[in-house]
Design a protein around this motif. Structure first.
Motif, short mmCIF file in Angstrom:
data_model
loop_
_atom_site.label_atom_id
_atom_site.label_comp_id
_atom_site.label_asym_id
_atom_site.label_seq_id
_atom_site.Cartn_x
_atom_site.Cartn_y
_atom_site.Cartn_z
N SER A 53 0.84 -1.20 0.00
CA SER A 53 0.00 0.00 0.00
C SER A 53 0.87 1.25 0.00
CB SER A 53 -0.92 0.00 1.23
OG SER A 53 -1.75 -1.15 1.24
N ASN A 54 1.94 1.21 0.78
CA ASN A 54 2.82 2.37 0.88
C ASN A 54 3.52 2.67 -0.45
OD1 ASN A 54 3.65 4.39 2.70
ND2 ASN A 54 5.67 3.46 2.87
N VAL A 55 3.93 1.61 -1.15
CA VAL A 55 4.58 1.80 -2.45
C VAL A 55 3.56 2.27 -3.49
CG1 VAL A 55 5.73 0.59 -4.35
CG2 VAL A 55 6.45 0.18 -1.99
N GLY A 56 2.32 1.89 -3.29
CA GLY A 56 1.28 2.31 -4.23
C GLY A 56 0.96 3.80 -4.14
N VAL A 57 1.25 4.42 -3.01
CA VAL A 57 0.93 5.84 -2.82
C VAL A 57 1.66 6.74 -3.83
CG1 VAL A 57 1.17 7.81 -1.24
CG2 VAL A 57 0.26 5.63 -0.41
N PRO A 58 2.99 6.64 -4.02
CA PRO A 58 3.66 7.48 -5.03
C PRO A 58 3.18 7.20 -6.45
CG PRO A 58 5.27 6.60 -3.47
CD PRO A 58 3.99 5.87 -3.23
N LEU A 59 2.79 5.94 -6.74
CA LEU A 59 2.30 5.61 -8.08
C LEU A 59 0.99 6.35 -8.36
CD1 LEU A 59 3.03 1.76 -8.11
CD2 LEU A 59 4.23 3.53 -9.40
N VAL A 60 0.09 6.36 -7.36
CA VAL A 60 -1.18 7.09 -7.52
C VAL A 60 -0.92 8.59 -7.57
CG1 VAL A 60 -3.40 7.61 -6.45
CG2 VAL A 60 -2.53 5.26 -6.45
N LEU A 61 0.05 9.05 -6.78
CA LEU A 61 0.38 10.48 -6.77
C LEU A 61 0.90 10.92 -8.14
CD1 LEU A 61 0.50 12.94 -4.91
CD2 LEU A 61 2.86 12.31 -4.34
N LYS A 62 1.70 10.06 -8.79
CA LYS A 62 2.18 10.35 -10.16
C LYS A 62 1.00 10.49 -11.11
CE LYS A 62 3.70 7.61 -14.04
NZ LYS A 62 3.91 8.70 -14.99
N ALA A 308 8.83 11.21 -3.98
CA ALA A 308 8.03 10.55 -2.93
C ALA A 308 8.66 9.23 -2.51
CB ALA A 308 6.60 10.34 -3.42
N PHE A 309 9.16 8.46 -3.52
CA PHE A 309 9.82 7.20 -3.20
C PHE A 309 11.04 7.43 -2.30
CE2 PHE A 309 8.07 4.67 -7.01
CZ PHE A 309 7.23 3.95 -6.19
N MET A 310 11.84 8.42 -2.67
CA MET A 310 13.06 8.68 -1.90
C MET A 310 12.72 9.09 -0.46
SD MET A 310 15.61 7.91 -3.76
CE MET A 310 14.52 6.58 -4.32
N ILE A 311 11.70 9.92 -0.31
CA ILE A 311 11.30 10.35 1.03
C ILE A 311 10.81 9.16 1.85
CG2 ILE A 311 9.61 11.72 2.32
CD1 ILE A 311 9.84 13.82 0.11
N GLN A 312 9.98 8.30 1.21
CA GLN A 312 9.47 7.13 1.91
C GLN A 312 10.58 6.17 2.31
OE1 GLN A 312 4.93 6.80 0.04
NE2 GLN A 312 6.32 5.08 -0.15
N LEU A 313 11.58 6.05 1.46
CA LEU A 313 12.70 5.15 1.79
C LEU A 313 13.56 5.72 2.90
CD1 LEU A 313 14.20 3.67 -1.51
CD2 LEU A 313 12.97 2.49 0.30
N TYR A 314 13.85 7.00 2.85
CA TYR A 314 14.83 7.58 3.76
C TYR A 314 14.25 7.99 5.12
CZ TYR A 314 18.37 7.36 0.19
OH TYR A 314 19.27 6.90 -0.73
N ILE A 315 12.94 8.04 5.20
CA ILE A 315 12.36 8.29 6.53
C ILE A 315 12.70 7.14 7.48
CG2 ILE A 315 10.18 8.37 7.81
CD1 ILE A 315 9.10 10.26 5.69
#
Length: 609
Positions: A53-62, A308-315
Motif C-alpha cells: 500500500s505504501n509503495v502504491g501511494v507514489p504511483l497514484v500520486l504520479k 516521494a519514493f526517496m522520502i518514503q525510503l529515507y524516513i
C-alpha cells in the motif's frame, strides 16, 4: 542461618564470561516466538500488505499529477479523474495505517508471550541456583539485567522484523518500480546510496557501541550501590555514613555521565554523516529526474513519484542508526539474561530422582554418615561427622562459632552437596531424591529471620500457602505473637516493611516460628530459634517448641545450653568434628567441654565464645 565462623566464601570464577554471537542469541529467542508461529505469519502478511500500500501511494500520486496536465476544454476529466485518484490515494494511505495497526495487534501476543515465558523461566532458574550463587550476586545489577533483557525482547523483535525487514521489502519494491519504469541509473544511485548509508551506519555504530556498553555497566554499578545502600539503611545510620554513601553513588553517577556524553557526541557524528548521504542522494536522484522531465522522457508526475519514493525510503533509513544500535543493545541485554539462564546449577536433582517417600503420620529417622564438606577445598568445615536422630527424637548440636553447626542445616536442605559421606532421611540418600520433596519434609526457624515486604498474615501463611485465616491465627497463638498482632491498628494486615524491619528481632523470630508451625513438617530444624527473645518470652516459646517437637524428628542448633537440656542427645562440635555426645546429665558427669561451657554460662549468663 548465617554464622560468621562457617559462612561460605564466594565461589571461584570460571574465567572470562563466555561470549555469544548475535545470531546465537537470536537463535535462542526463536523457539519462544515459534510457539506463536501463526501470529508471526499473519503479522508478516499484514506487514507486506502495508508496504504494498505504501509503495502504491507514489504511483497514484504520479497519476494524479499527470492527470492535472489536461488540454483546454477537458473540464469533465478535470472533475472526474482527480477525484477518483484522490480517493485511491486516501484509501492507500488508510490501508497502510490499518495493515500496520493490524500487524501490531496480531503480533503483540507473540512478543508479550515470549517476554513472559523468558522472564518466568529466568525467575525459576534463579531460584534453582545454589546458595553460593545468591551469596555472591549483586542484586541491583542482576535485577537491572533481567529488567533490560525482558524489555529488550519486544524492542528487538519490533525493530528487527518490522523496521529492518520491512524496509528491505520496501527497498526491493521501489527498486523494481524504478528499474521497470525508468533507466537503471535510478536503481544504481539508490543501491549505491543504500550500501554507503548502511556501511557507514554499521561501522560507526559498532565503534560507538563500546561507549553504550560502558554506560550500561556504570548504570548497573550505580543501581547496585543504590539498592545495596538502601537495603542496609540501618547500618548506614548506625555509622553516620550517609555522606559516604552519597559520595560512592555520586562517583558512579559521574562515570555514567561521562560515558553518556561520549555516547551522545558520537551519536551526533553518526546522524550528521547519515544526513549528508541522504541529502547527496536526493539531489542526485532529483537532478536525474529533472533532466528526464526537461528532455521529455519523464513527466512531471514521474519527478513527483521519484521524490516521494526517496522520502518514503529515507524516513525509516533516517532511524537506521538508532534502530541498529538498539538491536545490538537489545541483543546484548538479552544475552545477559540468557547467560543467567545458562548458569549451571551447582546442586541439581540426579537423573530420574524420585520424591522422598515417608510413612504417613510418622516422623522419619535422620542420619549423617561420615560427612565431609568444604566450601573451598583448602578450608574443610565438616570432618567425618556421623550421628543419627531417631524417628521422633530431638538431637541438639552445640559448640563455638565456626564449629560447623549451621552447615549441618544447609546440607540437610541441600543448599550444597557434600564431598564425602551420606545424609539420609528414612534411609533414603538426599542426593538420590528430589530437592523439592526433601524441603517439603523440613521446617526451619532460622537465627536470622528475613520477612517479605508484605503483611504479617502473608508472612505467616508463607509456611503453607492457602492456609485459612483461622489456621494462621492458631499458629500465631502457638508462637505467642497473636496478642501483639491483634494490638496493632491493622492487625494481621500490618505491613512488616523491607526484610521485616518494622518489627523487632523478637517479633520477627516469633513470626518465623509461627510460619514453621503452620507448615507442620515431620522434620524440624531450630537454628537458635529463640536467640532474639527476652527471657520470659524465651521460656514460653521453648515450652511451646518442645510441645510442637514432640513426636517429630528435630535438630536443634544452639549456643545457649539451657535451651537444649531436654534433648534426647546433645552433640558438642568443635573444628568440624563431634567431640562429645550424650544427654545433658551424661555430659555434665563426663566433665569435658560441655561441662566447661555449662559452667561458663551459669556463672556469666553469656553465650560461649
Amino acid at each position: 542461618m548465617r554464622h560468621h565462623g562457617d559462612s561460605p566464601p564466594p565461589a571461584p570464577t570460571d574465567g572470562q564470561p563466555r561470549t555469544r554471537s548475535d545470531w546465537a542469541t537470536l537463535g535462542r529467542l526463536v523457539p519462544y516466538l515459534w510457539r506463536y508461529k501463526w501470529r508471526v505469519a499473519a503479522a508478516l502478511a499484514f506487514m507486506l500488505g502495508a508496504k504494498l500500500s505504501n509503495v502504491g501511494v507514489p504511483l497514484v500520486l504520479k497519476r494524479l499529477v499527470d492527470a492535472m496536465q489536461l488540454p483546454p476544454g477537458g473540464a469533465t476529466a478535470l472533475l472526474v479523474v482527480p477525484v477518483a485518484l484522490l480517493l485511491g490515494y486516501g484509501a492507500l494511505r488508510l490501508m497502510t495505517s490499518m495493515f500496520t495497526e493490524l500487524r501490531e495487534l496480531v503480533f503483540a501476543k507473540a512478543t508479550q508471550g515470549a517476554a513472559r515465558s523468558i522472564a518466568l523461566e529466568t525467575f525459576r532458574h534463579l531460584h534453582g541456583l545454589s546458595l553460593r550463587f545468591h551469596l555472591e550476586r549483586q542484586t541491583g545489577g542482576m535485577t537491572r539485567d533481567i529488567e533490560r533483557g525482558v524489555r529488550g525482547i519486544e524492542s528487538l523483535v519490533s525493530f528487527a522484523l518490522f523496521n529492518i525487514v520491512s524496509t528491505l521489502v520496501e527497498v526491493v519494491l521501489v527498486l523494481s518500480v524504478l528499474g521497470n519504469q525508468f533507466d537503471m541509473w535510478f536503481v544504481w544511485i539508490t543501491l549505491a546510496a543504500l550500501v554507503l548509508y548502511i556501511s557507514y551506519t554499521v561501522v560507526v555504530t559498532e565503534w560507538r557501541t563500546k561507549f553504550r556498553r560502558e554506560a550500561n555497566l556504570l548504570d548497573s554499578a550505580a543501581h547496585t550501590k543504590a539498592v545495596d545502600s538502601l537495603l542496609n539503611y540501618e547500618t548506614v545510620k548506625y555509622f553516620n555514613n550517609e555522606d559516604f554513601e552519597a559520595r560512592r553513588y555520586d562517583e558512579s553517577l559521574e562515570g555514567l555521565r561521562r560515558a553518556r556524553l561520549k555516547s551522545q557526541s558520537t551519536l551526533s557524528m553518526l546522524n550528521a554523516g547519515q544526513q549528508a548521504i541522504i541529502a547527496t542522494t536526493l539531489v542526485a536522484m532529483l537532478w536525474r529526474a529533472t533532466q528526464g522531465v526537461a528532455n521529455g522522457s519523464m513527466t512531471l508526475g514521474d519527478l513527483v513519484m521519484v521524490n516521494a519514493f526517496m522520502i518514503q525510503l529515507y524516513i525509516p533509513l533516517n532511524f537506521f542508526g538508532v534502530i541498529y544500535r538498539e538491536i545490538k543493545q537489545n541483543l546484548t541485554d538479552l544475552d545477559k539474561m540468557f547467560t543467567l539462564m545458562d548458569r549451571e546449577r551447582e546442586v541439581a536433582d540426579a537423573p530420574g530422582a524420585e520424591p522422598l517417600v515417608l510413612s504417613h503420620g510418622s516422623s522419619p529417622a535422620l542420619r549423617f554418615e561420615d560427612v565431609h564438606f568444604a566450601y573451598e577445598a583448602d578450608r574443610p568445615i565438616l570432618r567425618g561427622v556421623s550421628f543419627e536422630i531417631p524417628a521422633g527424637k530431638t538431637v541438639a548440636v552445640v559448640g563455638p562459632s565456626g564449629a560447623g553447626k549451621s552447615t549441618l542445616a544447609r546440607l540437610l536442605f541441600r543448599f550444597y552437596d557434600i564431598q564425602q559421606g551420606r545424609i539420609t532421611i528414612a534411609g533414603q540418600a538426599l542426593q538420590s531424591v528430589t530437592q523439592a520433596s526433601v524441603r517439603e519434609a523440613l521446617g526451619i526457624v532460622p537465627q536470622d529471620t528475613v520477612l517479605f515486604n508484605d503483611t504479617v498474615a502473608y508472612n505467616i501463611a508463607y509456611g503453607r500457602p492457602g492456609a485459612t485465616q483461622q489456621e494462621v491465627e492458631q499458629a500465631a497463638r502457638a508462637a505467642h505473637i497473636h496478642d501483639f498482632i491483634a494490638s496493632t491498628p491493622k492487625g494481621y494486615d500490618t505491613m512488616v516493611g523491607e526484610r521485616g524491619l518494622k518489627l523487632s528481632g523478637g517479633e520477627k523470630q516469633r513470626v518465623a516460628i509461627a510460619r514453621t508451625l503452620l507448615k507442620n513438617p515431620p522434620i524440624l530444624v531450630f537454628d537458635e530459634a529463640t536467640s532474639a527473645l527476652d527471657s520470659a518470652n524465651e521460656r514460653a516459646i521453648q515450652a511451646e517448641l518442645r510441645s510442637v517437637a514432640r513426636g517429630k524428628t528435630t535438630l536443634v542448633i544452639a549456643h545457649r545450653l539451657s535451651t537444649v537440656v531436654d534433648a534426647h542427645q546433645i552433640l558438642v562440635m568443635d573444628g568440624g568434628r563431634i567431640v562429645e555426645r550424650g544427654t545433658h546429665a551424661e555430659l555434665l558427669a563426663a566433665g569435658g567441654r560441655y561441662a566447661q561451657m555449662w559452667a561458663l554460662q551459669q556463672n556469666s549468663g553469656q553465650k560461649p565464645v
